[in-house]
Design a protein around this motif. Structure first.
Motif: not given
Length: 299
Positions: A113, A117, A174, A177
């Motif tokens: 993640t 990001s 991932s 999320t």
């Protein structure tokens, strides 16, 4: 005074209880999969959960997501967070991957993640996060290296297909999320969970219809496992998470999630005699240290 101390002690142990309950999901998969195929197993679990969760939302006065667009976003996040994640984990364990190893691999979710990001949410990684990513990759290399089999299966007890399924689970949770963070900011927890289960259950039911025989051996072990996963994990754990969020303890739960892989490994060793070689145990420790670094840096 004694009752007040007992109350405070109970509150202090709630995050640990949540993590302990969460770890049993991998054990439940190991117990139940000899009696039902993975997509069929999960579809039944989601249907039973929805039959209990929808009345619970109404009973507790919970809110539903507002607007068709938000419903659609939440359903997509559910497909990733629950459908791809649980489907991949259950399928990997069904193909022979140890529950402890599956837990460790998907426990790398904070690492992936954090890596995603940057390009997806325009967030920059700190040096500590880069160090955590490096440790996580090194740890996983040690764990998988300790399970290598020179024979045809590639790894002891499972093949590349099982590893691929669990990696799909890791990527799914991932991406889910990040998707939820970006598109589902107004999601009520209980009502949103219903929509997520609807999205995931629909796709898993289709998978069971297309790719599985849908044969179930309704043994006492399967019924008890199904009951545990529905009542304890899908219902009680969600309510416990709601209570923790109301008390501002959600960050403690997030920081304790790195305990799930070693707890699962201990449970799998005790219940199924699953053993990891010394190199894999060292790798597990290194990978967990990497996750801790990334989680602390993000916090």
């Amino acid at each position: 005074m004694t009752m007040e101390r007992l109350h405070q002690a109970c509150l202090a142990t709630m995050p640990l209880l949540f993590v302990a309950l969460w770890s049993t999901g991998f054990i439940g998969a190991k117990f139940g999969l000899p009696y039902a195929e993975p997509f069929t197993f999960l579809f039944i679990r989601f249907v039973l959960t929805l039959l209990l969760l929808v009345p619970l939302v109404m009973l507790l006065g919970g809110h539903w997501p507002k607007g068709a667009v938000l419903w659609g976003h939440i359903a997509v996040s559910g497909l990733l967070v629950h459908g791809a994640y649980l489907g991949g984990v259950f399928y990997g364990i069904y193909l022979g991957m140890p529950a402890g190893l599956a837990s460790l691999l998907v426990g790398l979710q904070p690492l992936l993640t954090a890596a995603l990001s940057g390009p997806l949410l325009d967030e920059r990684l700190t040096p500590r996060q880069w160090l955590g990513l490096g440790l996580g990759l090194a740890g996983i290399a040690l764990v998988l290296g300790g399970k290598l089999d020179p024979g045809q299966a590639l790894f002891h007890g499972f093949g590349i297909e099982a590893l691929g399924a669990v990696l799909v689970a890791l990527v799914g949770i991932s991406l889910g999320t990040l998707y939820q963070k970006r598109h589902c900011t107004g999601m009520p927890l209980l009502g949103g969970t219903v929509v997520q289960y609807l999205g995931a259950g629909t796709v898993l039911g289709l998978g069971a219809l297309l790719f599985e025989s849908r044969t179930i051996d309704w043994t006492p072990t399967f019924l008890l496992t199904l009951g545990w996963l529905v009542l304890v994990l899908s219902i009680s754990a969600i309510l416990l998470l709601m209570a923790l969020i109301r008390r501002g303890e959600a960050s403690r739960v997030a920081s304790l999630f790195y305990l799930v892989p070693p707890v699962t490994a201990l449970e799998a060793w005790w219940l199924f005699d699953e053993r990891l070689p010394a190199a894999s145990l060292v790798g597990m420790g290194i990978a967990i240290a990497g996750v801790v670094l990334v989680v602390r840096a993000r916090a």
